[in-house]
Design a protein around this motif. Sequence first.
Motif, PDB file in Angstrom:
ATOM      1  N   GLN A   1       0.863  -1.209  -0.107  1.00 44.37           N
ATOM      2  CA  GLN A   1       0.001   0.076  -0.121  1.00 44.37           C
ATOM      3  C   GLN A   1       1.007   1.284   0.038  1.00 44.37           C
ATOM      4  N   TYR A   2       0.419   2.163  -0.771  1.00 48.63           N
ATOM      5  CA  TYR A   2       0.904   3.400  -0.586  1.00 48.63           C
ATOM      6  C   TYR A   2      -0.315   4.487  -0.168  1.00 48.63           C
ATOM      7  N   ASN A   3       0.147   5.183   0.947  1.00 43.48           N
ATOM      8  CA  ASN A   3      -1.041   5.888   1.321  1.00 43.48           C
ATOM      9  C   ASN A   3      -0.640   7.549   1.455  1.00 43.48           C
ATOM     10  N   SER A   4      -1.553   8.344   1.606  1.00 46.08           N
ATOM     11  CA  SER A   4      -1.018   9.708   1.545  1.00 46.08           C
ATOM     12  C   SER A   4      -0.993  10.204   3.133  1.00 46.08           C
ATOM     13  N   ASP A   5      -0.410  11.147   3.165  1.00 43.57           N
ATOM     14  CA  ASP A   5      -0.435  11.877   4.717  1.00 43.57           C
ATOM     15  C   ASP A   5      -1.736  11.671   5.327  1.00 43.57           C
ATOM     16  N   LEU A   6      -2.159  11.937   6.612  1.00 40.14           N
ATOM     17  CA  LEU A   6      -3.448  12.318   7.116  1.00 40.14           C
ATOM     18  C   LEU A   6      -3.689  13.947   6.453  1.00 40.14           C
ATOM     19  N   GLU A   7      -4.962  14.138   6.309  1.00 40.07           N
ATOM     20  CA  GLU A   7      -5.090  15.319   5.908  1.00 40.07           C
ATOM     21  C   GLU A   7      -6.548  15.867   6.513  1.00 40.07           C
ATOM     22  N   LEU A   8      -6.313  17.203   7.482  1.00 37.95           N
ATOM     23  CA  LEU A   8      -7.765  17.617   8.154  1.00 37.95           C
ATOM     24  C   LEU A   8      -8.541  18.120   7.275  1.00 37.95           C
ATOM     25  N   LYS A   9      -9.916  17.755   7.400  1.00 42.13           N
ATOM     26  CA  LYS A   9     -11.107  18.033   6.613  1.00 42.13           C
ATOM     27  C   LYS A   9     -11.393  19.464   6.666  1.00 42.13           C
ATOM     28  N   GLU A  10     -10.840  20.218   7.924  1.00 43.63           N
ATOM     29  CA  GLU A  10     -11.355  21.441   8.303  1.00 43.63           C
ATOM     30  C   GLU A  10      -9.810  22.149   8.638  1.00 43.63           C
ATOM     31  N   ASP A  11      -9.697  23.222   7.827  1.00 50.48           N
ATOM     32  CA  ASP A  11      -8.219  23.846   8.209  1.00 50.48           C
ATOM     33  C   ASP A  11      -8.231  24.499   9.642  1.00 50.48           C
ATOM     34  N   ALA A  12      -9.613  24.913  10.121  1.00 55.71           N
ATOM     35  CA  ALA A  12      -9.328  25.724  11.434  1.00 55.71           C
ATOM     36  C   ALA A  12      -9.312  24.889  12.620  1.00 55.71           C
ATOM     37  N   GLN A  13      -9.213  23.344  12.145  1.00 57.01           N
ATOM     38  CA  GLN A  13      -8.980  22.455  13.465  1.00 57.01           C
ATOM     39  C   GLN A  13      -7.238  22.327  13.609  1.00 57.01           C
ATOM     40  N   GLU A  14      -6.552  23.012  12.683  1.00 52.56           N
ATOM     41  CA  GLU A  14      -5.033  22.673  12.644  1.00 52.56           C
ATOM     42  C   GLU A  14      -4.179  22.934  13.930  1.00 52.56           C
ATOM     43  N   SER A  15      -4.840  23.890  14.897  1.00 48.72           N
ATOM     44  CA  SER A  15      -4.160  24.183  16.073  1.00 48.72           C
ATOM     45  C   SER A  15      -4.649  23.673  17.297  1.00 48.72           C
ATOM     46  N   TYR A  16      -5.766  22.809  17.128  1.00 47.91           N
ATOM     47  CA  TYR A  16      -6.466  22.157  18.151  1.00 47.91           C
ATOM     48  C   TYR A  16      -5.507  21.021  18.669  1.00 47.91           C
ATOM     49  N   LEU A  17      -5.662  20.519  20.103  1.00 48.46           N
ATOM     50  CA  LEU A  17      -4.868  19.972  20.518  1.00 48.46           C
ATOM     51  C   LEU A  17      -5.296  18.367  20.624  1.00 48.46           C
ATOM     52  N   ILE A  18      -4.251  17.549  20.460  1.00 45.33           N
ATOM     53  CA  ILE A  18      -4.954  15.988  20.481  1.00 45.33           C
ATOM     54  C   ILE A  18      -4.991  15.555  21.964  1.00 45.33           C
ATOM     55  N   LYS A  19      -6.055  14.743  21.966  1.00 46.43           N
ATOM     56  CA  LYS A  19      -6.449  14.253  23.461  1.00 46.43           C
ATOM     57  C   LYS A  19      -5.254  13.584  24.197  1.00 46.43           C
ATOM     58  N   SER A  20      -4.726  13.575  25.399  1.00 47.96           N
ATOM     59  CA  SER A  20      -3.866  12.910  26.018  1.00 47.96           C
ATOM     60  C   SER A  20      -2.486  13.426  25.859  1.00 47.96           C
ATOM     61  N   TYR A  21      -2.306  14.644  25.257  1.00 45.53           N
ATOM     62  CA  TYR A  21      -1.299  15.360  24.909  1.00 45.53           C
ATOM     63  C   TYR A  21      -1.349  16.890  25.449  1.00 45.53           C
ATOM     64  N   ASN A  22      -0.452  17.510  25.920  1.00 43.72           N
ATOM     65  CA  ASN A  22      -0.486  19.019  26.298  1.00 43.72           C
ATOM     66  C   ASN A  22      -0.245  20.030  25.380  1.00 43.72           C
TER      67      ASN A  22
END
Length: 228
Positions: free
Chosen positions: A132-153
């Motif tokens: 398999q070749y796969n792309s990177d993950l791509e956010l569907k909403e650019d506004a969420q780029e700065s949101y934080l991932i749960k369990s990380y500070n």
Amino acid sequence: MKSTVFILLVAIATCFVTKSVAQSNKFVIKNGFAIGGGITQFDIITDNFETTKGEGWIVGMSATVMPPYKAYGVSYGMQLSENTIGISGYTSLTDLSPRVLEYKIFTAQVAFLCHVKLISDFVTFDVGPMLQYNSDLELKEDAQESYLIKSYNNLTANDITEISNVNFNGAVGFTVGLSHFKVKAQYIYGVTNMLNKLNSNNDLDLSGNDRKFKGNQSMLAFTAMITF
């Protein structure tokens, strides 16, 4: 770009795959060609993130050799799919309201499968490897780029997009149908670590959760195929 890749794959398959009949002393081997499409359910099995399964689409083509007096046949094929996945996060450390960060991912897969005949050619059990070749993950909403991932500070939604692009999978499933129309259910599991590329990124702030990234692809695919 995606349409260009698909057209190229179709052209390659057309050049190398034709419907043919090969004679032997005792029986006739029929080589078939199939095209089809359907829906997918995609996930990444990981302890690093809290994920939500997402839906997508899949199209593909395959060339099959099914000897009439053998208990199995073989095929090789290519599949293209676009899938979605949700990863839990929050807006900031001062707003811990849960958010689902939506990503999409594009995959191109090349498979070599063995088809064990359960009921002649009408029902087969399918198993084999898949590159398999796969792309990177791509956010569907650019506004969420700065949101934080749960369990990380301080790990943001945009920080985790650059995942490993080449992976090795195993596929199992069943194919049911008549000579010119078949339906297929397939489970595709990622043998390699899809998130491994994140471990080489020393710029990531992993405060709050410093465990190594590890994730394996999990995909269900349901397709209908027309065979020639």
